[in-house]
Motif scaffolding. Structure first.
Motif, PDB file in Angstrom:
ATOM      1  N   ILE A   1      16.203 -10.704  74.777  1.00 22.74           N
ATOM      2  CA  ILE A   1      16.471 -11.662  75.843  1.00 22.74           C
ATOM      3  C   ILE A   1      15.176 -12.312  76.300  1.00 22.74           C
ATOM      4  CG2 ILE A   1      17.192 -11.849  78.274  1.00 22.74           C
ATOM      5  CD1 ILE A   1      19.387  -9.756  77.587  1.00 22.74           C
TER       6      ILE A   1
ATOM      7  N   LYS B   1      14.098 -16.302  76.145  1.00 21.65           N
ATOM      8  CA  LYS B   1      13.628 -17.036  77.320  1.00 21.65           C
ATOM      9  C   LYS B   1      12.261 -17.659  77.062  1.00 21.65           C
ATOM     10  CE  LYS B   1      16.109 -14.491  80.913  1.00 21.65           C
ATOM     11  NZ  LYS B   1      15.948 -13.595  82.085  1.00 21.65           N
TER      12      LYS B   1
ATOM     13  N   LEU C   1      22.304 -16.865  76.525  1.00 15.53           N
ATOM     14  CA  LEU C   1      21.737 -16.404  77.785  1.00 15.53           C
ATOM     15  C   LEU C   1      22.651 -16.727  78.966  1.00 15.53           C
ATOM     16  CD1 LEU C   1      17.988 -17.247  77.140  1.00 15.53           C
ATOM     17  CD2 LEU C   1      19.012 -14.961  77.289  1.00 15.53           C
TER      18      LEU C   1
ATOM     19  N   GLU D   1      22.014 -14.557  82.175  1.00 19.02           N
ATOM     20  CA  GLU D   1      20.555 -14.586  82.272  1.00 19.02           C
ATOM     21  C   GLU D   1      20.017 -15.970  82.602  1.00 19.02           C
ATOM     22  OE1 GLU D   1      18.398 -12.054  82.060  1.00 19.02           O
ATOM     23  OE2 GLU D   1      19.967 -10.568  81.758  1.00 19.02           O
TER      24      GLU D   1
END
Length: 56
Positions: free
Chosen positions: A10, A14, A48, A53
């Motif tokens: 993750i 990002k 995401l 997220e």
């Protein structure tokens, strides 16, 4: 829908999006002559968001 994505993956997604944000001219397009980094950016953004997220 279940995902087997680690916190490290993750964070990598990002970081990629910070370096390669989705370009509005390619947003929503996954065919034609689209740069590979834009394909990845769109896929990462979608994943995401589904994971909660990123904001909707």
């Amino acid at each position: 829908m279940g995902y087997n994505i680690t916190p490290e993956e993750i964070e990598k997604m990002k970081a990629f999006l910070k370096e390669h944000p989705v370009d509005p001219q390619y947003e929503g397009l996954l065919d034609g002559n689209i740069p590979l980094d834009q394909v990845d950016a769109q896929i990462y953004t979608s994943l995401l968001r589904q994971l909660g997220e990123l904001p909707e």
